[in-house]
Scaffold this motif. Sequence first.
Motif, mmCIF file in Angstrom:
data_model
loop_
_atom_site.group_PDB
_atom_site.id
_atom_site.type_symbol
_atom_site.label_atom_id
_atom_site.label_comp_id
_atom_site.label_asym_id
_atom_site.label_seq_id
_atom_site.Cartn_x
_atom_site.Cartn_y
_atom_site.Cartn_z
ATOM 1 N N GLU A 1 -11.814 3.438 0.241
ATOM 2 C CA GLU A 1 -11.859 3.368 1.701
ATOM 3 C C GLU A 1 -12.991 4.183 2.308
ATOM 4 O O GLU A 1 -13.487 3.862 3.388
ATOM 5 N N LEU B 1 -7.412 5.009 -3.551
ATOM 6 C CA LEU B 1 -7.596 4.373 -2.244
ATOM 7 C C LEU B 1 -8.616 5.146 -1.411
ATOM 8 O O LEU B 1 -9.449 4.542 -0.716
ATOM 9 N N TRP C 1 -12.623 -6.353 -2.237
ATOM 10 C CA TRP C 1 -11.732 -5.537 -1.406
ATOM 11 C C TRP C 1 -11.982 -6.024 0.007
ATOM 12 O O TRP C 1 -12.848 -5.553 0.718
ATOM 13 N N ARG D 1 0.840 -1.206 0.000
ATOM 14 C CA ARG D 1 0.000 0.000 0.000
ATOM 15 C C ARG D 1 0.873 1.253 0.000
ATOM 16 O O ARG D 1 0.577 2.231 -0.696
#
Length: 601
Positions: free
Chosen positions: A264, A260, A296, A246
């Motif tokens: 998220e 991301l 995910w 990441r």
Amino acid sequence: MSTFDNEDKLSSVPLPALEDTCARFLEWSKPLLTEQEFADTEAAVQEFGQADGPGPKLHADLVRYNEDAATHSWLDDFWPARYLGRRDRIALNANFFFLFRDTPLRGFTDPQVERAVRLIAATVNYKIQLDAERIPAAVTRGQPLSMEQNKFLFSTTRIPGPVQDSVRAPYSDEMPGPATARHIVVFCHGNAFRMDVIGPDGRPYSLDDLTAGLRGLQKTGLVPAAMTTATGHLTTMARAEWAAARRRLIARDTSNAVALETIETALFCVCLEDLDPADDLAACDQLLHGDSGNRWFDKAVSLIVFADGTAGINVEHCELDGTTILSFVDAILTGTPEEHATHSGAVAQGVPAIEPVTFVLDDGLQAEIATAAQSFARFAADTATATLSIDEFGVDEVKRLRMSPDAFVQLGYQLAHKRAKGFTGATYESIATRQYSRGRTEAMRVVTPEVLRFVAVMDDPTAAPNERRAAFRAAATKHVERAKQCQAGAAPEQHLWELQLIQQRRGAALGVPESPRLYETPGWHTMRDDYLSTSSAPSTTIRYFGFGATSSRCIGIAYVLLPDRFHLYLSTPRPVAEMMHTFADRLREAMHELRALLDEQ
């Protein structure tokens, strides 16, 4: 009453007295030990608990922590350490799933889109009601339950860390109050898309708008992503490795941080699968692991919909337990799509905004994605699974026979295991403790002296039916008694585990520089080395519940207690798959045998 009105009224999880925990630990571990092993364990426990021993020093520190005004529960540090501290992969190892009951979709040209739209509309409605705190507070047998976990249903994502993971969630210092995101992330053929489900004015999109959006998205994502570019594969890695990957993603290009951020902060994920499951087992397996490029796994909630409309959910476990997800699933699967849309205030606004979520990848990152995909595919293939349906009777029949349904099935597991393997092994069962403030679960150990007598009597050819029934009922009574102890917070394992963690964190400062001998005893290791790991999900809105194998020899048993049947999903490492299938055969026989035994009186 609003959703969270009861939170301040609930008492904290009680901290057991050290002497009670030590006594229970010896009682719980003894049935699994030889005389010499128990003697060794007992000596270590006495050493641990003596006035100048390590136990009182560690426990005194826990008491101080528990009495701090900022502490909600003595388990406040335990849960992050237990869930966020694990360093292996969470995909298949920790995440769990529910397979939803069927929904009639005959007559629809695209059952996948129809089912997905229904689930999205219902889930957005739940979010709207939760934001307004109009979700009814849960109550069981007149006892209010904590609703704190509901705060982690939306816009919640586990973030990998090198030593311990963290959680990105609303209702936090970083994001006070409910989730403000208006979008979800939809995965299709390994491609990810941002799709708005709530309009600029805060009103959800209509059913027709969502349908048009998903159909357009399907066309855009028609070409499957290459294995090397489907970044969802990275979420299957061991946590420290994923944390490092990441960091490399973010360092590679600033747009990756934006991608991301989109994933998220999304309210939840929807994963559209292009296959029709051949049967319930195939559906369950896909819900558990599936195509990892189309997932995910760090996302708290992922709704998964297959081409034929079969659907389920995959859940990240660190902040959410099964009872909370069951209530959520019951709510979104009850009522019509039109009712959910009306209740949420959905209005026609046109096709929702949809954008691809893409990452800029170099050769090294692409190779890492491919390696993660291949490794997880092997890992999934090395897990053997099975479904077992006892459809001749269920909860209603067991209650008619004056028996606790959970005790009935647990004793069935013990008898089947003894007959399949020739011995009785450590067994874990999860017990919910949401009647306490921020309560989660307690670890119950099923094997008791009464269980040992029960399995012995059942296979004693000289035992009369009355003797077998008496042993069965005695074991069931003890099971219910122990479950109530766990519900009351009077169980030894998590208390001793937290004391072990305290020693590791600050033992030297407390005068306990070395790990106490208790944690090396046969009792500590044997009691926790599960041959069966079990958890139940009592709901008529799901068909199956499941999780992955928990150790190299353990059979995971996720069971759904239904009025007229029992549904079980079993998992174990493939090298011991034959034993799992033998256990399943013996279990079917045992369940019918136990029912007949009770029905004879």
